[in-house]
Design an enzyme around this catalytic site. Structure first.
Site, PDB file in Angstrom:
ATOM      1  N   LYS A   1      12.021   8.406 -27.536  1.00 44.22           N
ATOM      2  CA  LYS A   1      10.775   8.069 -26.599  1.00 44.22           C
ATOM      3  C   LYS A   1      10.909   6.671 -26.617  1.00 44.22           C
ATOM      4  CE  LYS A   1       7.235   7.059 -26.100  1.00 44.22           C
ATOM      5  NZ  LYS A   1       6.719   5.778 -25.185  1.00 44.22           N
TER       6      LYS A   1
ATOM      7  N   GLU B   1       7.910   1.443 -39.155  1.00 43.10           N
ATOM      8  CA  GLU B   1       8.118   0.187 -39.241  1.00 43.10           C
ATOM      9  C   GLU B   1       7.045  -0.739 -38.150  1.00 43.10           C
ATOM     10  OE1 GLU B   1      10.226  -1.582 -40.634  1.00 43.10           O
ATOM     11  OE2 GLU B   1      11.863  -0.449 -41.003  1.00 43.10           O
TER      12      GLU B   1
ATOM     13  N   CYS C   1       8.804  -8.951 -34.769  1.00 40.76           N
ATOM     14  CA  CYS C   1       8.086  -8.257 -36.075  1.00 40.76           C
ATOM     15  C   CYS C   1       7.977  -9.092 -37.177  1.00 40.76           C
ATOM     16  CB  CYS C   1       8.106  -6.848 -35.905  1.00 40.76           C
ATOM     17  SG  CYS C   1       9.918  -6.371 -36.565  1.00 40.76           S
TER      18      CYS C   1
ATOM     19  N   GLU D   1      -1.421 -10.225 -36.063  1.00 46.75           N
ATOM     20  CA  GLU D   1      -0.132 -10.559 -35.109  1.00 46.75           C
ATOM     21  C   GLU D   1      -0.498 -10.853 -33.810  1.00 46.75           C
ATOM     22  OE1 GLU D   1       2.401  -7.140 -34.479  1.00 46.75           O
ATOM     23  OE2 GLU D   1       3.888  -8.232 -35.361  1.00 46.75           O
TER      24      GLU D   1
END
Ligand code: NAD
Length: 492
Positions: free
Chosen positions: A186, A262, A296, A395
């Site tokens: 997905k 992750e 990331c 972030e």
């Protein structure tokens, strides 16, 4: 095959139980982030389509020879790698157009590297010790011959983000398939074509049996939750934000489904006082601006010796300004657009927050001039903040670097580790052993010392703390997709 991204074409299909199909939910647009223009349409799967995908993956795992036939799986993975290589030129243009990825990255992590890595997982499956002998023992006085077998987990639900779609889709498909699992992929709604093209190639150019891989593109995030919460799924492999990862884990917990996560990062780039400041800060600028900061593991906090803070600000700001933004189609571009208007608004929100928190911009700080179409942010250096500000802790996922002063090695380590995240980091110093010693003290899954590159098929990647659970890539990444079974037999 979807064809060249610039060509007009019909909607991309779903792959359900070996069939390329339009699905039952109509279509949704996919957009070129560099221009803001619609590239075309993708099949917009519904909950019913997802249900069919999960049923197909379950059936393929329970009834086909796929989980037990290592040589066949190895052959299929190599076929997929070759199919992707045959279409590399088209895929490159598609990736640049849909992801806004700078062209140079498609020769590495945005395309060629993950395609090649499929071969590494095929080789690993071929050479892997699937069973090993623990020998004879007499637990509780009962003579027994013991063996440990590794077996596939079962049906894997793979849920992926938009920033490095091929890398992340293939870093899940490769080891999951090599290990003998079946998969429902997905992908993120922002990059459906990069996933759909995998479905097309699998159906048309490989012998991967029906149901072994299912690709379900959708504009509806709830299909991710559906996949994570379905009891027919044995493991969920998720890459994305920490907030969504938390939801995925809670959803999967209902069935105690194994999760692999992750997640996000706010990694530190430490410049020690014996480093070459100019080259270290220039390198940090390049890292922070690459792919508009949408990685990331990108180092987004730059920690420099306090006594050289002003000098470091100057060098870094100059480097970021020189990098600037560029058309991702051009060879020399480092910093392309951000993925969407939504992402741009998120980054701009952080730029406003940086100012409210008392920071200022040594360069950048907004949208670049002359780029009215598409979604652009200038490479930005934020100065004057401390590590406890939200701008330094959260972030941002844009080309925004926060520069902070440190008071020596211990202080640099303290600041680097004072983060909810623990994904990656970098250390630059003149004395290699001293830099190594600092690297060892970082609570992160990967560290680069003096420019070393950890990204490769055989290197496990993942995070400490809120950056994730488990490892992707490497033997550790492969073993995330395996169960362990012990068999004890009475000796005859
Ligand atoms: P996101 O978390 O918004 O979405 C990721 C995926 O999860 C998408 O496919 C989305 O449709 C799906 N999803 C959304 N809500 C869901 C739910 N409730 N349950 C199940 N699935 C759901 O992330 P994004 O915006 O697509 O990507 C950016 C984020 O990904 C950043 O935080 C970045 O750090 C992270 N990321 C991490 C890594 C890593 O390896 N650590 C790699 C790349 C990106």
């Amino acid at each position: 095959m979807l064809g060249n991204a610039s060509a007009v074409r019909g909607p991309s299909p779903l792959l359900l139980d070996g069939r390329l199909t339009a699905g039952s939910g109509g279509t949704f647009p996919t957009v070129d982030p560099a221009t803001g223009e619609t590239l075309g349409e993708a099949a917009d799967a519904t909950a019913a389509d997802m249900d069919e995908a999960i049923a197909a993956a379950r059936r393929a795992f329970d009834t086909s020879s796929w989980p037990a036939d290592v040589p066949f799986r190895v052959r299929c993975l190599r076929q997929l790698r070759e199919a992707l290589r045959r279409h590399a030129d088209e895929l490159r243009e598609l990736t640049i157009a849909e992801v806004g990825a700078p062209r140079f990255l498609t020769f590495g992590g945005q395309l060629d590297a993950p395609v090649n890595d499929l071969g590494w997982f095929a080789d690993l499956a071929e050479s892997y010790a699937w069973e090993h002998d623990l020998g004879r023992a007499e637990p509780m006085g009962v003579p027994s011959v013991r063996r440990v077998r590794r077996e596939p987990v079962g049906v894997v639900g793979a849920i992926t983000p938009w920033n490095f779609p091929h890398q992340i889709n293939l870093a899940k498909l490769g080891p999951a398939l090599a290990a003998g699992n079946t998969v429902v992929l997905k992908p993120a709604p922002d990059t459906p074509w990069c996933a759909a093209v995998l479905g097309e190639l699998i159906a048309e150019e490989t012998d991967i049996p029906p149901g072994v891989v299912n690709v379900v593109t959708s504009s509806d995030h709830r299909l991710g939750a559906q996949l994570a919460g379905d009891p027919r799924v044995d493991a969920v492999s998720f890459t994305g934000s920490t907030a969504t990862g938390r939801e995925v884990m809670a959803t999967a917990a209902r069935n105690l489904t194994k999760v692999f996560l992750e997640l996000g990062g706010k990694s530190a780039f430490i410049v020690l006082d014996d480093a070459d400041l100019r080259s270290a800060c220039s390198y940090a600028a390049f890292a922070a601006a690459t792919h508009a900061g949408q990685g990331c593991a990108i180092t987004t906090r730059l920690l420099v010796p306090r006594e050289r803070y002003d000098e470091a600000v100057q060098i870094t700001a100059r480097a970021l300004t020189k990098i600037g933004v560029g058309d991702p189609r051009d060879d020399g571009t480092v910093c392309g657009p951000v993925i969407s208007a939504r992402q741009r608004a998120r980054v701009e929100g952080y730029l406003e927050l940086a100012v409210r928190e008392g920071g200022s911009f040594a360069c950048g700080g907004g949208r670049p001039a002359g780029r009215e179409n598409g979604f652009w942010i200038e490479p930005t250096l934020v100065t004057g903040l401390t590590n406890d500000c939200r701008t330094a802790r959260e972030e941002i996922f844009g080309p925004v670097l926060v520069i902070l002063p440190h008071d020596g090695d211990d202080d640099a380590v303290r600041l680097a580790n004072d983060s909810p995240y623990g994904l990656s980091g970098a250390v630059h110093g003149g004395d290699a052993e001293r830099a190594r010693a600092v690297a060892r003290r970082l609570r992160t899954g990967t560290v680069s010392v003096n420019g070393g590159v950890w990204y490769a098929a055989d290197v496990p990647f993942g995070g400490y703390k809120q950056s994730g659970i488990g490892r992707e890539m490497g033997v550790a990444g492969f073993e995330e997709y395996l169960e362990t079974k012990a068999i004890a037999e009475s000796p005859s």
